[in-house]
Design an enzyme around this catalytic site. Structure first.
Site, PDB file in Angstrom:
ATOM      1  N   LYS A  25       0.835  -1.208   0.000  1.00 19.19           N
ATOM      2  CA  LYS A  25       0.000   0.000   0.000  1.00 19.19           C
ATOM      3  C   LYS A  25       0.865   1.252   0.000  1.00 19.19           C
ATOM      4  O   LYS A  25       0.658   2.187  -0.787  1.00 19.19           O
ATOM      5  CB  LYS A  25      -0.922  -0.010   1.215  1.00 19.19           C
ATOM      6  CG  LYS A  25      -1.900   1.161   1.265  1.00 19.19           C
ATOM      7  CD  LYS A  25      -2.836   1.041   2.467  1.00 19.19           C
ATOM      8  CE  LYS A  25      -3.729  -0.157   2.320  1.00 19.19           C
ATOM      9  NZ  LYS A  25      -4.692  -0.283   3.445  1.00 19.19           N
ATOM     10  N   ARG A  95      -3.298   3.321   8.533  1.00 18.55           N
ATOM     11  CA  ARG A  95      -3.587   2.032   7.884  1.00 18.55           C
ATOM     12  C   ARG A  95      -2.345   1.156   7.863  1.00 18.55           C
ATOM     13  O   ARG A  95      -1.223   1.637   7.800  1.00 18.55           O
ATOM     14  CB  ARG A  95      -4.051   2.237   6.436  1.00 18.55           C
ATOM     15  CG  ARG A  95      -5.298   3.090   6.266  1.00 18.55           C
ATOM     16  CD  ARG A  95      -5.517   3.347   4.779  1.00 18.55           C
ATOM     17  NE  ARG A  95      -6.563   4.308   4.513  1.00 18.55           N
ATOM     18  CZ  ARG A  95      -7.813   3.999   4.158  1.00 18.55           C
ATOM     19  NH1 ARG A  95      -8.157   2.744   4.029  1.00 18.55           N
ATOM     20  NH2 ARG A  95      -8.708   4.939   3.931  1.00 18.55           N
ATOM     21  N   MET A 106      -5.663  -6.742   8.614  1.00 14.43           N
ATOM     22  CA  MET A 106      -5.088  -5.892   9.655  1.00 14.43           C
ATOM     23  C   MET A 106      -5.918  -4.620   9.785  1.00 14.43           C
ATOM     24  O   MET A 106      -6.892  -4.425   9.071  1.00 14.43           O
ATOM     25  CB  MET A 106      -3.620  -5.622   9.331  1.00 14.43           C
ATOM     26  CG  MET A 106      -2.774  -6.886   9.483  1.00 14.43           C
ATOM     27  SD  MET A 106      -1.064  -6.619   9.062  1.00 14.43           S
ATOM     28  CE  MET A 106      -1.171  -6.243   7.328  1.00 14.43           C
ATOM     29  N   HIS A 465     -15.633  -7.856   2.017  1.00 12.11           N
ATOM     30  CA  HIS A 465     -14.609  -8.738   2.578  1.00 12.11           C
ATOM     31  C   HIS A 465     -14.833 -10.180   2.134  1.00 12.11           C
ATOM     32  O   HIS A 465     -13.896 -10.870   1.694  1.00 12.11           O
ATOM     33  CB  HIS A 465     -14.640  -8.645   4.107  1.00 12.11           C
ATOM     34  CG  HIS A 465     -13.693  -9.603   4.780  1.00 12.11           C
ATOM     35  ND1 HIS A 465     -14.075 -10.856   5.183  1.00 12.11           N
ATOM     36  CD2 HIS A 465     -12.380  -9.480   5.096  1.00 12.11           C
ATOM     37  CE1 HIS A 465     -13.035 -11.476   5.734  1.00 12.11           C
ATOM     38  NE2 HIS A 465     -12.000 -10.659   5.694  1.00 12.11           N
ATOM     39  N   CYS A 841       7.746 -39.687  -7.009  1.00 12.53           N
ATOM     40  CA  CYS A 841       6.363 -40.140  -7.147  1.00 12.53           C
ATOM     41  C   CYS A 841       5.580 -40.075  -5.836  1.00 12.53           C
ATOM     42  O   CYS A 841       4.462 -40.575  -5.759  1.00 12.53           O
ATOM     43  CB  CYS A 841       6.315 -41.560  -7.712  1.00 12.53           C
ATOM     44  SG  CYS A 841       7.115 -42.785  -6.663  1.00 12.53           S
ATOM     45  N   TYR A 861      11.643 -36.012 -14.298  1.00 15.00           N
ATOM     46  CA  TYR A 861      10.192 -35.827 -14.218  1.00 15.00           C
ATOM     47  C   TYR A 861       9.740 -35.797 -12.761  1.00 15.00           C
ATOM     48  O   TYR A 861      10.464 -36.205 -11.855  1.00 15.00           O
ATOM     49  CB  TYR A 861       9.451 -36.935 -14.963  1.00 15.00           C
ATOM     50  CG  TYR A 861       9.550 -38.290 -14.300  1.00 15.00           C
ATOM     51  CD1 TYR A 861       8.605 -38.707 -13.347  1.00 15.00           C
ATOM     52  CD2 TYR A 861      10.595 -39.157 -14.607  1.00 15.00           C
ATOM     53  CE1 TYR A 861       8.702 -39.938 -12.736  1.00 15.00           C
ATOM     54  CE2 TYR A 861      10.704 -40.398 -13.997  1.00 15.00           C
ATOM     55  CZ  TYR A 861       9.758 -40.775 -13.055  1.00 15.00           C
ATOM     56  OH  TYR A 861       9.849 -41.993 -12.433  1.00 15.00           O
TER      57      TYR A 861
END
Length: 884
Positions: A25, A95, A106, A465, A841, A861
């Site tokens: 932010k 914030r 938060m 939300h 595997c 693989y």
């Protein structure tokens, strides 16, 4: 070190590349300021301060207070108001801002700086007493919740009572006189509950809020979110302090959230919601159901759009979203406020989106020339791809639709109705599937949302939300379903005259918004052109092959549809449990002599051969690795007396004989007992029959159907070199006999599963005899870590919770311990056999972190369950593109 970074007046001390320091932010607020956009001024306290805060017993580094005071003075100068001044007060928001988006996890506080004196200054300057006291009551409400930790139910009930008295539908209809009384009642409540008066000192308010935001990093909901999304705790959060702008300043003010593309399906259209005369929290918290910003966002709603109500501001917003998307080269989630007709940007971030939207946006942006195919591959997470393959409702199934809300997150799910997150968690642990039904969700519901199959809310919109978090989780969600009336006390909800009680089955379709009574069957989602094009890019960029663990023709067919290029593990014992052959298997196990065992095996042989023919057909042209019988024999036998009596009758023998044989086969620790290659040593006829069936199936297809195939025969549980040498000689003998008999010459491979630590340590001796190694990481993890996969579930979650282990080692490979054994085995094995084929595997073969590890070690693989094949393909491509 620099602790505080200022932004304002079209220039900033940070930029978008500083997310680790300023949080997502904060970094974007600085970037937008540098782009000369209309961003209210403010400053960011770095994540390094958060780290110090927790390392030093919640104390701040030296000099922080002075740095904050200096930055605050710059904000005052920019705005032309003074923090704490009674005549011209500066109000701020406080914030959080982690480096990755954590929507609603938060805390946020708005209107900070108001008190009994500054509220009058705000009223006088704005000319609107109602607005000023509305802001004040909001501030007391938020601050009491976030900083003082008081229960917010009183605040909500007080507002509800005030609305009822005025017959008002919304808070903004309450006059100033009512709001003044509400403020008085709020302050009295604070005194009653905390024993202290609500803080009137603006500086005390500010530092209380800063501390609360840092503390919220370790709140239960934030910890749950980080656990679910694998976000490291040490990252911390930044704090952003920013001058307030007000969307609740009258009918010419508004606030909203917008996405530059549809976050639900990825369509290239401007999408969003707004509320006039409101503050931002009203939109995202689901307190009021917002209105669409344009007709494209309406979903059939007749409500007036922002485009209609504020056409000039809307056009400005369109220009800004186009600029931001082009600048960030990704779909943006924008928060905006309009104060008295002037538009401000409060946030932009890469928007949360559904898995299918992620793929479509990535593909479209490559087509538009915004990003490259390599960048597109990095834009979609393996987890999103897995979620994209979630089920949808069977269109042929009958359904009873009882209500319809907003299609907030696509997919379909059914479950028992629950009304609390706590119950959702508890019932999931007991093995039940639940549907979480709430008025609206809050960040405290994160763990319950994770536990639920789907989420239904009565309030909130497409950017609430519930909607944002559900989309991020890949869970279906129907939001804003106003037709349902929830009664938490009675544990029920009603729709018209219908009542749905706790525990009843409910289905939701997050793609249409439908709420359906009862259980509706689902079918697997169909992939579209965007998925196919995206996966083509993925395959062009990966080096690792991706095989599937599959033992039925249908499993193999699904694996091929999902792009598997081989079968990495075909467990032959799963075939033995088939109802048509289990009796012959039990007859073989209970036999006293080798001829008796061979007679029973002769009954099983044609069925095994048919199995392998069907699997080879489905995987035509691709390798199939077949593991010879692995589990201990007692697993194929019944255990209760009635079942043993029935088996004795079927085999024409006595109960005592069967019971005695079952007891002799019982082991104290079967995982380390008579299983795997040890069975092949003790009863060579078992492995001879299986190899015979494999080679007969292969020869039949090569001879009759002109197939090209190369069977791979895998011997399990090797720990001693001579075990493998002995069994290999017998396997080679059978292979040659079958090829000679059928007059067919074909290539085949013989290898072993590395699942005993000793095998890893003698890999250089095994490798010259082996064509391939396949790491069976399930047992290798059990034996290396001394953990039982079946029993560790009772305590491993506690280990992860306390940070002793970062993750479940049976889900993601323990690279430090088990991984070190694998590294040793790979290096030793290829030192004596450079052409050695290597794969994995175990269950971890579909885990992205494990796949990256395998790529680094030069595996050929990975093999995983069929439905995880696309995930593994993407993870393999991302591993190739990653710079180590």
């Amino acid at each position: 070190m620099k602790q505080v970074y200022y932004f304002g007046d079209k220039a900033a001390e940070g930029n978008s590349g500083m997310k680790n320091l300023l949080g997502g932010k904060g970094a974007n607020l600085h970037e937008m300021t540098n782009l000369k956009l209309n961003v209210p001024p403010g400053f960011t306290i770095s994540t390094e301060v958060c780290t110090h805060y927790y390392q030093k017993e919640k104390s701040y580094p030296q000099g922080l207070e002075a740095d904050v005071k200096t930055a605050l003075a710059r904000v005052e100068k920019s705005v032309g108001a003074k923090f704490g001044d009674v005549t011209n007060p500066l109000l701020v928001s406080v914030r959080s801002g982690a480096r990755v988006s954590m929507p609603g996890m938060m805390d946020t506080i708005l209107n900070l700086g108001l008190n009994d004196e500054t509220v009058d200054g705000l009223a006088k300057n704005s000319g609107d007493e109602r607005f000023a006291f509305d802001a004040y009551r909001r501030f007391i409400q938020m601050y009491s919740d976030v900083v003082l930790g008081l229960n917010t139910h009183f605040f909500e009930s007080t507002l509800e009572t005030a609305r009822e008295k005025r017959n008002a539908k919304a808070d903004y209809e309450l006059p100033a006189s009512d709001l003044k009384e509400i403020v008085r009642e709020f302050k009295q409540y604070v005194v009653r509950e905390s024993g202290k008066a609500f803080p009137m000192n603006h500086t005390e308010q500010l530092w209380g809020a800063i501390g609360a935001v840092f503390s919220s990093w370790m709140s239960a909901r934030a910890v749950s979110y980080r656990r679910i999304n694998k976000i490291p705790e040490e990252w911390g959060t930044a704090v952003n302090v920013q001058a307030m702008v007000f969307g609740n300043m009258g009918v010419d003010s508004a606030t909203g959230v917008a996405f530059t593309r549809d976050p639900g399906n990825g369509e290239r259209r401007f999408f969003g919601e707004y509320l006039e005369n409101a503050q931002g929290e009203d939109v995202v918290a689901g307190i009021r159901t917002p209105k669409p910003i344009n007709r494209e966002s309406a979903n059939g709603s007749p409500a007036q759009t922002m485009e209609q109500q504020f056409p000039d501001t809307y056009r400005e917003l369109v220009q800004l979203y186009q600029l931001l998307e082009k600048h960030y080269r990704d779909m943006q989630d924008i928060e905006f406020t309009m104060q008295k007709g002037r538009l401000y940007l409060l946030q932009t971030r890469n928007g949360k989106r559904t898995p299918s939207a992620s793929v479509r946006i990535a593909v479209d942006m490559v087509r538009e020339g915004l990003i490259t195919a390599e960048e597109a591959i990095g834009r979609v997470s393996p987890l999103q791809l897995e979620q994209m393959l979630h089920p949808r409702l069977d269109p042929k199934a009958p359904k009873s639709v009882i209500a319809k809300g907003l299609p907030a997150s696509p997919g379909a799910a059914s479950g028992e109705v629950v009304f609390s997150s706590e119950e959702a968690e508890a019932l999931k642990k007991s093995g039940k599937q639940v549907m979480l039904v709430r008025h609206e969700t809050s960040p405290e519901d994160i763990a319950g949302m994770d536990a639920a199959q789907g989420i239904l809310t009565a309030l909130g919109g497409m950017t609430s939300h519930a909607a944002v978090v559900a989309r991020g989780m890949g869970k279906p969600c129907v939001a804003g379903c106003g037709a349902i009336s929830i009664d938490y006390k009675k544990q029920e909800f009603t729709v018209d005259k219908l009542t749905v009680k706790r525990g009843e089955l409910l289905t939701i379709d997050g793609s249409t918004g439908e709420v359906i009574l009862g259980h509706v069957p689902t079918i697997n989602s169909q992939v579209d052109q965007y998925f196919s094009e995206f996966m083509n890019w993925v395959d062009d960029h990966r080096k690792l092959g991706v095989h599937a663990n599959a033992e039925t023709p249908n499993d193999v067919k699904v694996a091929r549809q999902f792009g598997a290029t081989g079968v990495g593990l075909c467990r032959t014992e799963h075939m033995f449990f088939d109802e048509a052959r289990i009796l012959a298997v039990r007859e073989m196990i209970l036999a006293d002599t080798r001829p008796q065992r061979e007679a029973a095996l002769a009954k099983i042989f044609p069925m095994q051969k048919d199995d392998f023919v069907a699997i080879f057909k489905e995987m035509k042209g691709f390798p199939v690795t077949i593991r010879l019988l692995d589990p201990p024999l007692h697993e194929f036998l019944p255990h209760t007396d009635p079942e043993l009596e029935e088996l004795a009758r079927q085999l024409n023998t006595s109960f005592e004989a069967v019971s005695t044989r079952v007891k002799t086969l019982k082991e104290f620790n079967p995982m380390l007992g008579h299983r795997g290659c040890r069975l092949g040593i003790s009863y060579p006829e078992i492995y001879r029959m299986q190899v015979n069936a494999i080679m007969e199936a292969a020869c039949f297809l090569v001879k009759e159907k002109d197939f090209k195939l190369e069977p791979e025969i895998m011997v399990p549980l090797i720990g001693v070199l001579q075990e493998f040498a002995t069994l290999k000689n017998e396997i080679v003998e059978v292979c040659h006999q079958v090829m000679e008999k059928n007059k067919v010459k074909l290539n085949y491979k013989i290898g072993t599963m590395i699942e005993i630590p000793r095998a890893a340590l003698i890999a250089d001796k095994l490798a010259p005899l082996c064509d391939f190694f396949s790491f069976g990481t399930n047992d290798l993890t059990q034996m290396t870590m001394g953990l039982s996969r079946d029993d560790s579930g009772s305590f491993l979650p506690r280990y992860i919770e306390r940070g002793i282990l970062k993750q479940d080692p049976f889900v993601s490979l323990d690279q430090e311990g088990v991984g070190e054994l694998i590294r040793i085995a790979v290096e030793k094995g290829r030192s004596t056999n450079p052409k050695l084929k290597i794969g994995i595997c175990g269950e971890q073969g579909g885990d992205p972190a494990t796949i990256e590890f395998c790529h680094r070690l030069g595996f050929n693989y990975v093999s995983c369950s069929p439905f995880r094949v696309p995930v593994a393909r993407l993870a393999a491509a991302q591993a190739t593109l990653k710079t180590y």
